[in-house]
Design a protein around this motif. Sequence first.
Motif, PDB file in Angstrom:
ATOM      1  N   GLN A 186      18.640  -9.298 -12.722  1.00  0.00           N
ATOM      2  CA  GLN A 186      19.297  -8.164 -12.052  1.00  0.00           C
ATOM      3  C   GLN A 186      20.134  -8.589 -10.852  1.00  0.00           C
ATOM      4  O   GLN A 186      20.710  -7.751 -10.158  1.00  0.00           O
ATOM      5  N   TYR A 219      26.210   1.542 -16.356  1.00  0.00           N
ATOM      6  CA  TYR A 219      24.828   1.358 -15.928  1.00  0.00           C
ATOM      7  C   TYR A 219      24.703   0.814 -14.505  1.00  0.00           C
ATOM      8  O   TYR A 219      23.953   1.361 -13.681  1.00  0.00           O
ATOM      9  N   ASP A 241      21.301   4.595  -7.166  1.00  0.00           N
ATOM     10  CA  ASP A 241      19.845   4.610  -6.950  1.00  0.00           C
ATOM     11  C   ASP A 241      19.504   3.957  -5.614  1.00  0.00           C
ATOM     12  O   ASP A 241      18.701   4.473  -4.827  1.00  0.00           O
TER      13      ASP A 241
HETATM   14  N1  TRP Z   1      18.306  -2.259 -14.141  1.00  0.00           N
HETATM   15  C1  TRP Z   1      16.946  -2.438 -13.696  1.00  0.00           C
HETATM   16  C2  TRP Z   1      16.183  -3.251 -14.711  1.00  0.00           C
HETATM   17  O1  TRP Z   1      16.485  -3.192 -15.884  1.00  0.00           O
HETATM   18  C3  TRP Z   1      16.268  -1.105 -13.470  1.00  0.00           C
HETATM   19  C4  TRP Z   1      16.873  -0.368 -12.314  1.00  0.00           C
HETATM   20  C5  TRP Z   1      17.576   0.788 -12.354  1.00  0.00           C
HETATM   21  C6  TRP Z   1      16.785  -0.763 -10.981  1.00  0.00           C
HETATM   22  N2  TRP Z   1      17.957   1.178 -11.110  1.00  0.00           N
HETATM   23  C7  TRP Z   1      17.490   0.244 -10.230  1.00  0.00           C
HETATM   24  C8  TRP Z   1      16.224  -1.857 -10.315  1.00  0.00           C
HETATM   25  C9  TRP Z   1      17.632   0.142  -8.861  1.00  0.00           C
HETATM   26  C10 TRP Z   1      16.365  -1.938  -8.930  1.00  0.00           C
HETATM   27  C11 TRP Z   1      17.068  -0.949  -8.227  1.00  0.00           C
HETATM   28  O2  TRP Z   1      15.240  -3.933 -14.358  1.00  0.00           O
END
Ligand code: TRP
Length: 346
Positions: free
Chosen positions: A164, A142, A149
């Motif tokens: 996070q 993940y 991203d």
């Molecule tokens: N993991 C983040 C959450 O659960 C969601 C997320 C996925 C995210 N890709 C990202 C957040 C990239 C910031 C940048 O909140």
Amino acid sequence: MTADPVAGRPGPADRTRVFSGMQPSGAVHLGNLLGALRSWVVLQDEADCTYAVVDLHAITAPDEHDPAALAPRTLDLATTLLAAGIDPDRSVLFVQSHVREHAELAWLLNCVATFGELGRMPQFRDKSAGRDASVSVGLFDYPVLQTADIILYHADRVPVGEDQRHHIELARDIAQRFNHRFGPTFTLPRAMLPPVAARVMDLQEPTRKMSKSTTSERGIVHVLDAPDAIAAKFRSAVTDSDGEVRADREAKPGVTNLLEILAAVTGGTVEHAVAAHGGGGYGALKAAVAEAVVEHLRPVRARHAELAADPAEVGRVLAAGAERARAVAAPTLARARDAMGFLAPA
Ligand code: TRP
């Protein structure tokens, strides 16, 4: 703003680039809105913002992945983001799985990230505790997809919740390792954490963050809840028995949460909230918070209803967003492929 070390990054070099994502894992609640989403909206005034509904992340936990619900939830989250003030004329809003570059870059980064660092991620350890054999590889991986991203868009800043922070630090480490090994390719991102006051707690268990995994639906206020449902949830909010309206996170978490929510939705401070309601009882405070929350959410709810009446239009906004996202992501991915030495397709 320091000079950008990565040549070829699109757009003005002195504008901060922001990326963030939210999972389509259920209805948006007040915690999401006052924590993450409000800062996403505000950042649009000062930065180039790219926001994604991260549906690829939403399939990493098989028990939370319902194929029949995924598409409607994705559309509904996008609708809610628009209703809450994400402006597709100023920001790029898209659905992660519509831009294939995310999955492809994640594979390249899989060969840069290490098993050890992923295994140390606190969120993975929590979610996988005691179930090693049944956890998906996707859950383990993940944070690598999350890294892709962020760095596809050369983001400098990533507004996220405290939970996070480790993922963003990992993204920075992976980007740095890639640059070191293959040459300057990616911008190194940093987390932007919300102020403590933006942490909304569960109304029934005020020592826990408001979260979809709550034990009681009454503890969580959804952005689209009807006004009388919101009033009922605040009326039954857990407080304490000393009867005094004042802020003290340790001793009075329930009352403090109410005061902080009131401050957040009225744009005031907790001190103001205490000054205005300190003389009354908890019943009056709860009624005041409920009313302020209902007023705060009223335009979001109205806008959501309008947008939801024309899902094809939201679909067009997302298609245009994906195209704009791809225009940045595709060249970034091409540079990464090139840096790693792949034969370019003829
Ligand atoms: N993991 C983040 C959450 O659960 C969601 C997320 C996925 C995210 N890709 C990202 C957040 C990239 C910031 C940048 O909140």
